[in-house]
Design an enzyme around this catalytic site. Structure first.
Site, PDB file in Angstrom:
ATOM      1  CE  LYS A   1      10.751   4.916  -9.085  1.00 49.76           C
ATOM      2  NZ  LYS A   1      10.764   4.711  -7.615  1.00 49.76           N
TER       3      LYS A   1
ATOM      4  CG  PHE B   1       8.614   8.441   1.137  1.00 46.64           C
ATOM      5  CD1 PHE B   1       8.082   8.551  -0.134  1.00 46.64           C
ATOM      6  CD2 PHE B   1       7.959   7.628   2.058  1.00 46.64           C
ATOM      7  CE1 PHE B   1       6.925   7.877  -0.494  1.00 46.64           C
ATOM      8  CE2 PHE B   1       6.800   6.938   1.713  1.00 46.64           C
ATOM      9  CZ  PHE B   1       6.284   7.077   0.430  1.00 46.64           C
TER      10      PHE B   1
ATOM     11  NE  ARG C   1       3.468  -4.269  -7.144  1.00 50.39           N
ATOM     12  CZ  ARG C   1       4.026  -3.088  -6.875  1.00 50.39           C
ATOM     13  NH1 ARG C   1       4.087  -2.156  -7.804  1.00 50.39           N
ATOM     14  NH2 ARG C   1       4.524  -2.835  -5.682  1.00 50.39           N
TER      15      ARG C   1
ATOM     16  CB  THR D   1      10.137  -1.102  -2.490  1.00 51.74           C
ATOM     17  OG1 THR D   1       8.807  -1.378  -2.943  1.00 51.74           O
ATOM     18  CG2 THR D   1      10.393   0.390  -2.570  1.00 51.74           C
TER      19      THR D   1
ATOM     20  NE  ARG E   1      11.852  -1.196  -7.459  1.00 53.96           N
ATOM     21  CZ  ARG E   1      10.564  -1.180  -7.190  1.00 53.96           C
ATOM     22  NH1 ARG E   1       9.997  -2.201  -6.553  1.00 53.96           N
ATOM     23  NH2 ARG E   1       9.827  -0.138  -7.539  1.00 53.96           N
TER      24      ARG E   1
ATOM     25  CG  ASN F   1      12.928   2.069  -6.167  1.00 55.65           C
ATOM     26  OD1 ASN F   1      12.720   2.888  -7.063  1.00 55.65           O
ATOM     27  ND2 ASN F   1      11.985   1.703  -5.318  1.00 55.65           N
TER      28      ASN F   1
ATOM     29  CG  HIS G   1       6.093   3.814 -10.525  1.00 49.52           C
ATOM     30  ND1 HIS G   1       5.589   3.988  -9.255  1.00 49.52           N
ATOM     31  CD2 HIS G   1       5.010   3.743 -11.354  1.00 49.52           C
ATOM     32  CE1 HIS G   1       4.261   4.041  -9.319  1.00 49.52           C
ATOM     33  NE2 HIS G   1       3.893   3.893 -10.583  1.00 49.52           N
TER      34      HIS G   1
END
Length: 141
Positions: A11, A59, A87, A93, A104, A114, A117
């Protein structure tokens, strides 16, 4: 074990921190191959379409605003149990709840910014990979 593909997005916050290489090293160390990759600056329309599943969530607007705030690095990852591996690498998250050593925990600032994705299931992975890499530009090796 099944060979899977999953979508990963680094991100805008993590791209701005210049940690793409460190994140890629974690993918590769976990046995995941990067089979497609591109850096893009998402349009509002692309972000809204990609995150349409969250359209009714409170959100949604903030998520879209964040995802169009700067360039992102998008990659398709391939490997045994790629979805679960990615993951696990990402962590929770909320980076405050993410285990030490996860992407993260190490690179994210907040539940909104964060860092990454990742697809959450085989069905969503197929849709998400096809969204960003339609046609023949994913290369198994």
């Amino acid at each position: 074990m099944a060979i899977e593909r999953t979508l990963s997005i680094i991100k805008p916050d993590a791209v701005a921190k210049n940690v793409i290489g460190q994140i890629y090293a974690r993918f590769e160390a976990a046995g995941l191959k990067i089979v497609a990759a591109k850096m893009v600056h998402l349009s509002r329309g692309e972000a809204e379409q990609f995150y349409a599943v969250h359209k009714e969530r409170p959100f949604f607007k903030d998520l879209v605003d964040f995802m169009v705030s700067g360039p992102v690095m998008i990659q398709a990852l391939e490997g045994e149990n790629a979805i679960a591996k990615n993951r696990d690498l990402m962590g929770a998250t909320d980076p405050k709840k993410a285990e030490k050593g996860t992407i993260r925990a190490d690179f994210a600032d907040s539940i909104d910014a964060n860092a990454v994705h990742g697809s959450d299931a085989a069905e969503t992975a197929a849709v998400e990979v096809a969204f960003f890499f339609p046609g023949m530009n994913v290369y198994s090796r």
